[in-house]
Design an enzyme around this catalytic site. Structure first.
Site, PDB file in Angstrom:
ATOM      1  N   CYS A  12     -12.067  40.151  -4.808  1.00 30.23           N
ATOM      2  CA  CYS A  12     -11.413  39.808  -3.604  1.00 30.23           C
ATOM      3  C   CYS A  12     -11.259  40.696  -2.467  1.00 30.23           C
ATOM      4  CB  CYS A  12      -9.795  39.128  -4.088  1.00 30.23           C
ATOM      5  SG  CYS A  12      -8.613  39.116  -2.487  1.00 30.23           S
ATOM      6  N   CYS A  72      -7.618  41.976  -1.249  1.00 35.02           N
ATOM      7  CA  CYS A  72      -7.048  42.590  -2.419  1.00 35.02           C
ATOM      8  C   CYS A  72      -7.449  43.977  -2.377  1.00 35.02           C
ATOM      9  CB  CYS A  72      -7.558  41.797  -3.833  1.00 35.02           C
ATOM     10  SG  CYS A  72      -6.997  39.960  -3.854  1.00 35.02           S
TER      11      CYS A  72
END
Length: 140
Positions: A67, A70
């Site tokens: 991600c 993230c």
């Protein structure tokens, strides 16, 4: 009344008077520091120990290694740990490795922050944030 602080190393519960939280307490069992200034990566057992045994609020970052947002937020979450400890525990849950835990908490997008108090989720927010916003959201 003492707080119960779960050791990030051995998961033992430690009674710590609130006025001593800022004195860099060590675990009574493994003698490691109870606070490291970094989020604690956890599996299901670690998650259960921190949210179930501990009395401190627990801020959890549900994330995944693939991600992009993230990865961008990871340094900010690390910085937020230094801002919020020792009055809050910060955990990281890799949703790829802990799919059962992510499913049990209905994580639909990442990164998702969830705040737990008294063993229950009290609020959540999805999306990447900077450290200041993470800390402000967690304290509010």
């Amino acid at each position: 009344m003492s707080d119960i602080v779960v050791c990030p190393h051995c998961l033992a519960g430690n009674r710590v008077p609130p006025e001593r939280l800022t004195e860099a307490p060590n675990c009574g069992k493994c003698h490691q520091p109870l606070f490291t200034g970094h989020p604690v990566p956890v599996d299901a057992a670690g998650f259960a120990a921190h949210t179930g045994k501990g009395s401190l609020p627990v801020l959890v970052d549900f994330w995944a290694p693939w991600c992009g947002p993230c990865k961008v937020m990871a340094p900010a979450f690390d910085q937020a740990a230094r801002m919020l400890e020792p009055h809050m525990r910060l955990l990281k849950v890799d949703t790829e490795q802990q799919q059962g835990l992510a499913g049990a908490h209905a994580i639909r997008s990442i990164p998702t922050l969830a705040l737990f108090a008294g063993g229950r989720e009290v609020k959540r927010l999805s999306g990447a944030m900077d450290a200041r916003r993470i800390a402000e959201w967690a304290r509010a």
